[in-house]
Design an enzyme around this catalytic site. Structure first.
Site, PDB file in Angstrom:
ATOM      1  N   GLY A   1       0.845  -1.190   0.000  1.00  0.00           N
ATOM      2  CA  GLY A   1       0.000   0.000   0.000  1.00  0.00           C
ATOM      3  C   GLY A   1       0.877   1.234   0.000  1.00  0.00           C
ATOM      4  N   CYS A   2       0.510   2.236   0.766  1.00  0.00           N
ATOM      5  CA  CYS A   2       1.281   3.472   0.839  1.00  0.00           C
ATOM      6  C   CYS A   2       2.690   3.199   1.347  1.00  0.00           C
ATOM      7  CB  CYS A   2       0.575   4.457   1.766  1.00  0.00           C
ATOM      8  SG  CYS A   2       1.513   5.967   2.076  1.00  0.00           S
ATOM      9  N   PHE A   3       3.692   3.648   0.587  1.00  0.00           N
ATOM     10  CA  PHE A   3       5.065   3.345   1.021  1.00  0.00           C
ATOM     11  C   PHE A   3       5.486   4.113   2.267  1.00  0.00           C
ATOM     12  CE2 PHE A   3       6.652   5.956  -2.938  1.00  0.00           C
ATOM     13  CZ  PHE A   3       6.107   7.127  -2.428  1.00  0.00           C
TER      14      PHE A   3
END
Length: 220
Positions: A54-56
């Site tokens: 998902g969001c890094f």
């Protein structure tokens, strides 16, 4: 429910591995044994794991807390556009996933243990999203660097699905590592530098707290 999933996945992956069809995974006695010193890697010789959860920003914040991890770099992988910008990746048209290269010491933390962290760091059953972050750039993916990493990733996915660790099947992509483009400087160490931002407080902070609780004996 989500907290129970975290605990179940962690407990499942410390159970001695069943005999695999091939490769040395059958010799991987358990996460517990490996984490207590049964690592056969040469101390100080670094390796890399590449994960998309998902969001890094979230991925980086979690994995950089683990003992044996020396560096986490946020970037883009798995796409068809060279040197993409964050704005381009956000359109979902470049094919890239927000990915982190996790540089680690295998004599301190094994790839198996990093996989355990991967499967507890996000929901691998969500297709092309994580929570409110929606798009192919937020897909779940393991970019393997060699045959052993590929075999282990596929083995644990099969094991978790067989044990019905999640209500739905795992949709994590297991694909070869090819090209990784480092993200813009402002994305690196994002949580450390922007902890007061609303996204950090509302999303990353509670997820990080759960992660650190499950891996309490692995936190720096």
């Amino acid at each position: 429910m989500k907290g129970l999933i975290y605990q179940f996945v962690f407990c499942l992956l410390v159970i001695p591995a069943a005999r695999a069809q091939s490769h040395d995974i059958s010799a991987t006695h358990s996460f517990r044994e490996m984490s207590s010193g049964a690592h056969h890697a040469v101390k100080g010789r670094m390796d890399t794991a590449s994960f998309a959860t998902g969001c890094f920003w979230c991925t980086e914040a979690k994995f950089k807390e683990l003992k044996g991890v020396s560096k986490v770099v946020s970037g883009y992988s798995g796409g068809h556009v060279a040197h993409p910008t964050y704005e381009q990746v956000c359109t979902g048209t470049t094919g890239h996933a927000e990915t982190c290269n996790i540089v680690y010491d295998p004599s301190v933390i094994s790839y198996d243990e990093l996989l355990a962290a991967f499967f507890t760091a996000h929901d691998p059953t969500q297709l092309n999203r994580q929570g409110n972050d929606v798009g192919t750039q937020y897909r779940s993916a393991i970019f393997y660097h060699n045959a052993t990493q590929k075999t282990k990733a596929l083995y644990y996915i099969g094991r978790l699905n067989a044990e019905k660790a999640y209500p739905s099947p795992i949709v994590t992509q297991v694909v070869p590592y090819t090209v990784f483009y480092k993200a813009e400087d402002y994305h690196q160490d994002y949580y450390s530098r922007n902890g007061d931002q609303p996204y950090c407080r509302r999303v990353i902070q509670p997820e990080l707290a759960k992660f650190k609780k499950v891996f309490s004996d692995k936190i720096k």
